[in-house]
Design an enzyme around this catalytic site. Sequence first.
Site, PDB file in Angstrom:
ATOM      1  N   GLY A  11       8.794  -0.360  -3.002  1.00 15.41           N
ATOM      2  CA  GLY A  11       8.205   0.621  -3.921  1.00 15.41           C
ATOM      3  C   GLY A  11       8.556   2.044  -3.545  1.00 15.41           C
ATOM      4  O   GLY A  11       9.310   2.288  -2.588  1.00 15.41           O
ATOM      5  N   PHE A  12       7.991   2.961  -4.271  1.00 11.65           N
ATOM      6  CA  PHE A  12       8.249   4.395  -4.072  1.00 11.65           C
ATOM      7  C   PHE A  12       7.854   4.826  -2.647  1.00 11.65           C
ATOM      8  O   PHE A  12       8.717   5.192  -1.834  1.00 11.65           O
ATOM      9  CB  PHE A  12       7.467   5.146  -5.160  1.00 11.65           C
ATOM     10  CG  PHE A  12       7.318   6.623  -4.963  1.00 11.65           C
ATOM     11  CD1 PHE A  12       8.382   7.420  -4.587  1.00 11.65           C
ATOM     12  CD2 PHE A  12       6.082   7.236  -5.205  1.00 11.65           C
ATOM     13  CE1 PHE A  12       8.229   8.797  -4.431  1.00 11.65           C
ATOM     14  CE2 PHE A  12       5.920   8.598  -5.063  1.00 11.65           C
ATOM     15  CZ  PHE A  12       6.992   9.383  -4.659  1.00 11.65           C
ATOM     16  N   ASN A  33       6.668  -8.308  -3.415  1.00  8.02           N
ATOM     17  CA  ASN A  33       6.925  -9.407  -4.360  1.00  8.02           C
ATOM     18  C   ASN A  33       7.684  -8.907  -5.591  1.00  8.02           C
ATOM     19  O   ASN A  33       7.904  -9.659  -6.538  1.00  8.02           O
ATOM     20  CB  ASN A  33       5.630 -10.122  -4.756  1.00  8.02           C
ATOM     21  CG  ASN A  33       4.722  -9.235  -5.594  1.00  8.02           C
ATOM     22  OD1 ASN A  33       4.968  -8.029  -5.724  1.00  8.02           O
ATOM     23  ND2 ASN A  33       3.690  -9.821  -6.167  1.00  8.02           N
ATOM     24  N   GLY A  37       8.022  -3.137  -7.517  1.00  4.14           N
ATOM     25  CA  GLY A  37       9.031  -2.580  -6.594  1.00  4.14           C
ATOM     26  C   GLY A  37      10.437  -2.892  -7.088  1.00  4.14           C
ATOM     27  O   GLY A  37      10.632  -3.722  -7.980  1.00  4.14           O
ATOM     28  N   ASP A  57       4.184 -12.331  -1.859  1.00  7.59           N
ATOM     29  CA  ASP A  57       2.975 -11.746  -2.457  1.00  7.59           C
ATOM     30  C   ASP A  57       1.871 -11.765  -1.410  1.00  7.59           C
ATOM     31  O   ASP A  57       1.404 -12.837  -1.012  1.00  7.59           O
ATOM     32  CB  ASP A  57       2.589 -12.603  -3.672  1.00  7.59           C
ATOM     33  CG  ASP A  57       1.271 -12.174  -4.296  1.00  7.59           C
ATOM     34  OD1 ASP A  57       0.636 -11.220  -3.785  1.00  7.59           O
ATOM     35  OD2 ASP A  57       0.870 -12.803  -5.290  1.00  7.59           O
ATOM     36  N   ASN A 100      -6.033 -10.489   3.868  1.00  4.87           N
ATOM     37  CA  ASN A 100      -4.984 -11.206   4.613  1.00  4.87           C
ATOM     38  C   ASN A 100      -4.355 -10.319   5.680  1.00  4.87           C
ATOM     39  O   ASN A 100      -4.092 -10.753   6.800  1.00  4.87           O
ATOM     40  CB  ASN A 100      -3.883 -11.687   3.656  1.00  4.87           C
ATOM     41  CG  ASN A 100      -4.357 -12.850   2.792  1.00  4.87           C
ATOM     42  OD1 ASN A 100      -5.264 -13.587   3.176  1.00  4.87           O
ATOM     43  ND2 ASN A 100      -3.759 -13.005   1.618  1.00  4.87           N
ATOM     44  N   TYR A 146      -8.112  -0.925 -10.496  1.00  7.93           N
ATOM     45  CA  TYR A 146      -7.451  -0.242  -9.377  1.00  7.93           C
ATOM     46  C   TYR A 146      -8.499   0.426  -8.485  1.00  7.93           C
ATOM     47  O   TYR A 146      -8.536   0.212  -7.279  1.00  7.93           O
ATOM     48  CB  TYR A 146      -6.490   0.793  -9.947  1.00  7.93           C
ATOM     49  CG  TYR A 146      -5.645   1.526  -8.933  1.00  7.93           C
ATOM     50  CD1 TYR A 146      -4.651   0.869  -8.215  1.00  7.93           C
ATOM     51  CD2 TYR A 146      -5.819   2.895  -8.725  1.00  7.93           C
ATOM     52  CE1 TYR A 146      -3.851   1.562  -7.307  1.00  7.93           C
ATOM     53  CE2 TYR A 146      -5.027   3.583  -7.823  1.00  7.93           C
ATOM     54  CZ  TYR A 146      -4.043   2.917  -7.110  1.00  7.93           C
ATOM     55  OH  TYR A 146      -3.256   3.604  -6.221  1.00  7.93           O
ATOM     56  N   TYR A 160     -13.932  -4.539   9.178  1.00 10.35           N
ATOM     57  CA  TYR A 160     -13.097  -5.065  10.276  1.00 10.35           C
ATOM     58  C   TYR A 160     -13.106  -4.109  11.472  1.00 10.35           C
ATOM     59  O   TYR A 160     -13.074  -4.533  12.614  1.00 10.35           O
ATOM     60  CB  TYR A 160     -11.652  -5.312   9.794  1.00 10.35           C
ATOM     61  CG  TYR A 160     -11.436  -6.734   9.343  1.00 10.35           C
ATOM     62  CD1 TYR A 160     -11.983  -7.195   8.147  1.00 10.35           C
ATOM     63  CD2 TYR A 160     -10.708  -7.629  10.121  1.00 10.35           C
ATOM     64  CE1 TYR A 160     -11.807  -8.509   7.733  1.00 10.35           C
ATOM     65  CE2 TYR A 160     -10.519  -8.943   9.714  1.00 10.35           C
ATOM     66  CZ  TYR A 160     -11.060  -9.373   8.523  1.00 10.35           C
ATOM     67  OH  TYR A 160     -10.889 -10.675   8.126  1.00 10.35           O
ATOM     68  N   THR A 176       1.545  11.926  -5.908  1.00  9.13           N
ATOM     69  CA  THR A 176       2.747  12.187  -5.106  1.00  9.13           C
ATOM     70  C   THR A 176       3.972  11.969  -5.984  1.00  9.13           C
ATOM     71  O   THR A 176       3.934  11.162  -6.914  1.00  9.13           O
ATOM     72  CB  THR A 176       2.766  11.231  -3.895  1.00  9.13           C
ATOM     73  OG1 THR A 176       1.559  11.428  -3.172  1.00  9.13           O
ATOM     74  CG2 THR A 176       3.938  11.497  -2.971  1.00  9.13           C
TER      75      THR A 176
END
Length: 312
Positions: A11-12, A33, A37, A57, A100, A146, A160, A176
């Site tokens: 990706g960017f 994945n 991208g 993925d 994950n 999102y 965590y 950005t």
Amino acid sequence: MEKVLITGAAGFLGSHLCDRFLKEGYHVIGMDNLITGNLDNIEHLFALKEFEFYNHDVSKFVHVPGDLKYILHFASPASPIDYLKMPIQTLKVGSLGTHNLLGLAKSKNARIIIASTSEVYGDPLVNPQPEEYWGNVNPIGPRGVYDEAKRFQEAITMAYHNYHGLETRIVRIFNTYGSRMRVDDGRALPAFFSQAIRGEGITVFGDGSQTRAFCFVDDLVEGIYRLLMSDYHLPVNIGNPDEVTIKEVAEEVLALVGNEKAHIVYKDLPKDDPKVRRPKIDKAKEILGWEPTVSRTEGLKRTFEYFKKVVK
Ligand code: UDP
């Protein structure tokens, strides 16, 4: 050689981060994945023995052999039209994907930085936005998939950290721009550049009085690098506080591209489009000694060089 895993590598932002970590002397494992991208962004890296690529993925179980020093979780659709087209995948990569990768970080004893966003502030009722602001998000609106995935991502990352003592970092990224943005990703600058270059109507949504503050990608990557290397685990805004209306940016792109056929056309404002956005960056300045160095005039010029080459 110390190994770094970068998700969203094609990706960017992910591809620029791959470049940076290779330059710093790390072995980089890129993962993507490829739903948003593009391998063109990392094509130049495949010849390097310090770079490997996994087409995977991350919302499914992630396995990486050997040791890992750092994990950078940058996989996610990131433009409003992408997450409208892929709402479930957007939710999954921010939630299941993050889970994950936190699990992977724990098993490898790696430090992890997750890419959060100014969207956690929603349509903000305070401007500029400090990290202490809790936001004004519509959970069931079009941007909810999102925004809420990223808010969950922050929550599970902190859990965590607090419960497992994992080394975590959270960067809240504001708008950005720069090379390798997808021409058709629907965001303001790729749209304006491609429309201006083609001599089409520049689609300003609403009356264009909504504001954003645009950070050039090199500045952003520097901020992310410094945050990862710091010992600060709470969220940090990284962005350029130079706030501007969308209409002004459209006019700047028009003037820079200089195509006389291009002109502004006004379209409906999408639902829940934030009216203002500007980062408060005192924390980044104080803790990381970071602030943006590339002005919008300079950044737009460099970005134009890129779009000139890729817009058909
Ligand atoms: N925008 C626009 N025309 C476009 C694309 C975006 O006027 O073709 C506006 C959009 O409504 C928003 C701002 O530009 O107010 C920034 O949009 P973008 O999609 O880049 O990201 P956002 O900051 O909204 O997540």
